[in-house]
Design a protein around this motif. Structure first.
Motif, PDB file in Angstrom:
ATOM      1  N   ALA A 246       0.819  -1.220   0.000  1.00  0.00           N
ATOM      2  CA  ALA A 246       0.000   0.000   0.000  1.00  0.00           C
ATOM      3  C   ALA A 246       0.849   1.265   0.000  1.00  0.00           C
ATOM      4  CB  ALA A 246      -0.929  -0.005   1.216  1.00  0.00           C
ATOM      5  N   ASP A 247       0.356   2.252  -0.718  1.00  0.00           N
ATOM      6  CA  ASP A 247       0.963   3.581  -0.711  1.00  0.00           C
ATOM      7  C   ASP A 247       0.372   4.372   0.459  1.00  0.00           C
ATOM      8  OD1 ASP A 247       2.394   5.853  -2.373  1.00  0.00           O
ATOM      9  OD2 ASP A 247       0.422   6.635  -1.796  1.00  0.00           O
ATOM     10  N   ILE A 248       1.226   4.967   1.263  1.00  0.00           N
ATOM     11  CA  ILE A 248       0.782   5.710   2.444  1.00  0.00           C
ATOM     12  C   ILE A 248      -0.238   6.783   2.084  1.00  0.00           C
ATOM     13  CG2 ILE A 248       1.526   7.420   4.138  1.00  0.00           C
ATOM     14  CD1 ILE A 248       2.102   4.696   5.116  1.00  0.00           C
ATOM     15  N   ASN A 249       0.000   7.503   1.006  1.00  0.00           N
ATOM     16  CA  ASN A 249      -0.913   8.591   0.622  1.00  0.00           C
ATOM     17  C   ASN A 249      -2.278   8.060   0.208  1.00  0.00           C
ATOM     18  OD1 ASN A 249       0.869  10.750   1.090  1.00  0.00           O
ATOM     19  ND2 ASN A 249       1.911  10.345  -0.853  1.00  0.00           N
ATOM     20  N   LEU A 261      -2.854   6.724  11.416  1.00  0.00           N
ATOM     21  CA  LEU A 261      -3.201   5.305  11.528  1.00  0.00           C
ATOM     22  C   LEU A 261      -2.570   4.493  10.398  1.00  0.00           C
ATOM     23  CD1 LEU A 261      -4.728   3.136  13.056  1.00  0.00           C
ATOM     24  CD2 LEU A 261      -6.802   3.768  11.802  1.00  0.00           C
ATOM     25  N   GLU A 262      -2.393   5.126   9.239  1.00  0.00           N
ATOM     26  CA  GLU A 262      -1.777   4.421   8.115  1.00  0.00           C
ATOM     27  C   GLU A 262      -0.339   4.004   8.452  1.00  0.00           C
ATOM     28  OE1 GLU A 262      -0.846   8.723   7.798  1.00  0.00           O
ATOM     29  OE2 GLU A 262      -2.688   7.575   8.122  1.00  0.00           O
ATOM     30  N   ASN A 263       0.374   4.866   9.164  1.00  0.00           N
ATOM     31  CA  ASN A 263       1.745   4.538   9.558  1.00  0.00           C
ATOM     32  C   ASN A 263       1.775   3.409  10.588  1.00  0.00           C
ATOM     33  OD1 ASN A 263       3.098   6.566   7.960  1.00  0.00           O
ATOM     34  ND2 ASN A 263       2.282   8.078   9.392  1.00  0.00           N
ATOM     35  N   LYS A 264       0.824   3.436  11.512  1.00  0.00           N
ATOM     36  CA  LYS A 264       0.723   2.386  12.516  1.00  0.00           C
ATOM     37  C   LYS A 264       0.486   1.041  11.849  1.00  0.00           C
ATOM     38  CE  LYS A 264       0.125   0.613  16.667  1.00  0.00           C
ATOM     39  NZ  LYS A 264       1.236   0.476  17.635  1.00  0.00           N
ATOM     40  N   LEU A 265      -0.434   1.009  10.894  1.00  0.00           N
ATOM     41  CA  LEU A 265      -0.747  -0.243  10.204  1.00  0.00           C
ATOM     42  C   LEU A 265       0.456  -0.747   9.407  1.00  0.00           C
ATOM     43  CD1 LEU A 265      -4.374   0.583   9.020  1.00  0.00           C
ATOM     44  CD2 LEU A 265      -3.727  -1.244  10.602  1.00  0.00           C
ATOM     45  N   LYS A 266       1.132   0.154   8.717  1.00  0.00           N
ATOM     46  CA  LYS A 266       2.299  -0.252   7.938  1.00  0.00           C
ATOM     47  C   LYS A 266       3.400  -0.807   8.830  1.00  0.00           C
ATOM     48  CE  LYS A 266       3.195   0.587   3.933  1.00  0.00           C
ATOM     49  NZ  LYS A 266       3.165  -0.256   2.696  1.00  0.00           N
ATOM     50  N   SER A 267       3.510  -0.272  10.036  1.00  0.00           N
ATOM     51  CA  SER A 267       4.559  -0.723  10.954  1.00  0.00           C
ATOM     52  C   SER A 267       4.305  -2.140  11.472  1.00  0.00           C
ATOM     53  CB  SER A 267       4.674   0.245  12.144  1.00  0.00           C
ATOM     54  OG  SER A 267       3.581   0.088  13.048  1.00  0.00           O
ATOM     55  N   PRO A 272       0.989 -11.480  11.751  1.00  0.00           N
ATOM     56  CA  PRO A 272      -0.234 -12.077  11.219  1.00  0.00           C
ATOM     57  C   PRO A 272      -1.366 -11.052  11.239  1.00  0.00           C
ATOM     58  CG  PRO A 272       0.810 -13.533  12.817  1.00  0.00           C
ATOM     59  CD  PRO A 272       1.526 -12.221  12.901  1.00  0.00           C
ATOM     60  N   THR A 273      -2.344 -11.217  10.362  1.00  0.00           N
ATOM     61  CA  THR A 273      -3.394 -10.207  10.227  1.00  0.00           C
ATOM     62  C   THR A 273      -4.155  -9.972  11.524  1.00  0.00           C
ATOM     63  OG1 THR A 273      -3.650 -10.775   7.896  1.00  0.00           O
ATOM     64  CG2 THR A 273      -5.433  -9.524   8.894  1.00  0.00           C
ATOM     65  N   ASP A 274      -4.455 -11.031  12.268  1.00  0.00           N
ATOM     66  CA  ASP A 274      -5.182 -10.826  13.514  1.00  0.00           C
ATOM     67  C   ASP A 274      -4.351 -10.021  14.515  1.00  0.00           C
ATOM     68  OD1 ASP A 274      -3.364 -12.882  13.906  1.00  0.00           O
ATOM     69  OD2 ASP A 274      -4.677 -14.023  15.247  1.00  0.00           O
ATOM     70  N   GLU A 275      -3.017 -10.159  14.448  1.00  0.00           N
ATOM     71  CA  GLU A 275      -2.145  -9.379  15.317  1.00  0.00           C
ATOM     72  C   GLU A 275      -2.042  -7.926  14.837  1.00  0.00           C
ATOM     73  OE1 GLU A 275      -0.686 -10.195  18.218  1.00  0.00           O
ATOM     74  OE2 GLU A 275      -1.836 -12.059  18.113  1.00  0.00           O
ATOM     75  N   ILE A 276      -2.116  -7.730  13.530  1.00  0.00           N
ATOM     76  CA  ILE A 276      -2.142  -6.363  12.992  1.00  0.00           C
ATOM     77  C   ILE A 276      -3.378  -5.637  13.509  1.00  0.00           C
ATOM     78  CG2 ILE A 276      -2.402  -4.975  10.892  1.00  0.00           C
ATOM     79  CD1 ILE A 276      -0.803  -7.132   9.405  1.00  0.00           C
ATOM     80  N   ILE A 277      -4.516  -6.312  13.411  1.00  0.00           N
ATOM     81  CA  ILE A 277      -5.777  -5.715  13.868  1.00  0.00           C
ATOM     82  C   ILE A 277      -5.717  -5.444  15.362  1.00  0.00           C
ATOM     83  CG2 ILE A 277      -8.263  -6.108  14.152  1.00  0.00           C
ATOM     84  CD1 ILE A 277      -8.102  -7.758  11.523  1.00  0.00           C
TER      85      ILE A 277
END
Length: 382
Positions: A246-249, A261-267, A272-277
Motif C-alpha cells: 500500500a501507498d501511504i498517501n 493510523l496508516e503509519n501504525k498499520l504499515k509498521s 499475522p493479520t489478527d495481530e495487525i488488527i
C-alpha cells in the motif's frame, strides 16, 4: 408497483432474514420485495462466506423478488455512507416507496423524529461522537451520547441495528426521497451473540459455527446445503499482502484512516493479520474499523472517489430475480433514472459510474481468486 426495499448483507441468509421479509410483506401488502445487498465483502470488512450470486439466490428462494447490488464503495464503508449509498440507488427507482429494516425497538415516527433532530445539528452531533470515541467509548455508546445531546431519546439507539435504521431515515430525509420506513422488531439473537440457538441465531454465530450441523435449524435448507460447500481462501494473507504494497498517501484516502493510523498499520505489516488488527485497535479505533480499512485498502476503495459517486449518476445492477415476477420487476427497474446493467459495463454509464462499476468488478474478481471460482458476473433468474 408498490415495491418494498430491504438493505442487507445476508452473510449468510438465515431465519431472521426470512422473518423480516415475511413480516414486511404482511405489514405493508407490497407488490414486491427488492433487496439491495453488499457484494463480496461487508461493512465490517469481512469476506462473505458465500458469493453474492449464491446469497442473492438464497434471498429470492426465501421470499424476495429481486436482489440488486450495493456498490462496493458504499458496502465497505462507515454506517452513514453505507446508508447514503443504498438510499441513493433505491431512490432512483420510482416504484420503491417503502424500506423495511430490523430493529430492537422504535416506531416509524420515532425514527423519523430522530432523523430530523440530527439533520438540524450535524456538526454538534459529529463533534460529540468524535470526542466520545476518542475517550474510548464504543461506537454504540458514543452514538447514543451524541444523539442524546442533540435532543434525541437514547432508548432508541441501543444497538447497531437501530443505528443503521436511523442512518437510513437520515439518508431518506437528506435525499428528499419518497420512501416511507417500516421498522420490524427483530427476534432471536443479537448480532454479537456467537452462541447457536435453536432457530434464530445471529449471522455471526452461524459463521463461527459454519462446520457444525447445529446451524441447520437456523437457516433455510438451500442455504445449509450451500454452506457445506463454502470455499474461503486465505483472505487474511491477502490483506497483509495489500497492506505491504500500500501507498501511504492512498491509505490516507480511506474512510477512517486518520491521524497517522496508516503509519501504525504499515509498521505492523510483518505480523499475522489478527495481530495487525489487535495492534492497531485502541480506545479510539475499534477492531471493526481497522478490518474495514484493511479491506478497503485491498479493494482500493477511497473516500474521495466514494463522495464523487454519491454526487453523480450510478447504475442498477440486478444479481437475481424471481422468474415468476421477472418481467414486472425488470420493467420497474427500467424506470430508474440510472441504467440497468445486467452484466459487464454496456457503455451507457457516465465516467464516475464506470469507475464505481469497475470497483465492483474488481471486488468480484478478488473474491473469485480467493475462492478458486470461475463464476461470471451476470444476473441469474431463480
Amino acid at each position: 408497483m408498490k415495491i418494498l426495499a430491504i438493505i442487507c448483507e445476508f452473510n449468510p441468509f438465515h431465519n431472521g432474514h426470512r422473518y423480516l421479509i415475511e413480516q414486511a410483506k404482511e405489514t405493508t401488502r407490497c407488490d414486491a420485495v427488492l433487496c439491495i445487498m453488499s457484494g463480496s465483502f461487508t461493512q465490517r470488512g469481512e469476506m462473505c462466506v458465500l458469493d453474492k450470486y449464491t446469497r442473492a439466490k438464497h434471498a429470492v428462494l426465501s421470499g424476495a423478488d429481486c436482489v440488486i447490488q450495493l456498490p462496493a464503495a458504499f458496502a465497505v464503508a462507515p454506517a452513514e455512507i453505507f446508508a447514503k449509498g443504498a438510499i441513493k440507488v433505491l431512490s432512483s427507482i420510482p416504484d420503491v416507496s417503502l424500506l423495511a429494516f430490523g430493529c430492537e425497538h422504535g416506531s416509524n415516527q420515532s425514527f423519523i423524529r430522530a432523523a430530523a433532530s440530527l439533520s438540524d445539528e450535524p456538526k454538534k452531533f459529529k463533534s460529540i461522537l468524535t470526542d466520545k470515541l476518542s475517550e474510548g467509548e464504543s461506537y454504540v455508546k458514543s452514538y447514543a451520547a451524541a444523539f442524546t445531546a442533540c435532543g434525541g431519546d437514547d432508548n432508541l439507539i441501543t444497538s447497531p441495528n437501530n443505528i443503521l435504521g436511523l442512518e437510513y431515515a437520515k439518508a431518506i430525509l437528506n435525499a428528499k426521497a419518497n420512501i416511507d420506513i417500516v421498522p420490524i422488531k427483530r427476534i432471536g439473537s443479537g448480532y454479537k451473540d456467537d452462541a447457536i440457538k435453536n432457530n434464530y441465531s445471529s449471522a455471526s454465530a452461524i459463521r463461527a459455527n459454519i462446520d457444525s450441523t447445529q446451524i441447520k435449524s437456523n437457516v433455510p435448507k438451500h442455504v445449509f446445503e450451500d454452506l457445506q460447500n463454502a470455499r474461503n481462501g486465505d483472505y487474511e494473507a491477502a490483506l497483509r499482502h495489500f497492506l505491504f504494497n500500500a501507498d501511504i498517501n492512498n491509505m490516507k484516502r480511506i474512510y477512517g484512516c486518520t491521524e497517522g493510523l496508516e503509519n501504525k498499520l504499515k509498521s505492523l505489516v510483518n505480523l499475522p493479520t489478527d495481530e495487525i488488527i489487535k495492534g492497531a485497535t485502541s480506545r479510539r479505533y475499534s477492531s471493526s474499523r481497522i478490518r474495514r480499512i484493511l479491506c478497503a485498502n485491498a479493494l482500493e476503495l477511497y473516500r474521495d472517489d466514494c463522495e464523487k459517486y454519491l454526487n453523480g449518476e450510478l447504475y442498477i445492477k440486478p444479481l437475481a430475480v424471481d422468474k415468476r415476477k421477472a418481467d414486472d420487476i425488470l420493467s420497474a427497474l427500467a424506470k430508474s433514472s440510472y441504467p440497468v446493467v445486467t452484466g459487464i459495463n454496456d457503455g451507457r454509464l457516465c465516467e464516475a459510474a464506470k469507475q464505481c462499476f469497475a470497483t465492483d468488478a474488481n471486488e468480484f474478481a478478488f473474491y473469485n481468486m480467493l475462492t478458486g471460482s470461475d463464476k461470471k458476473d451476470y444476473m441469474i433468474i431463480v
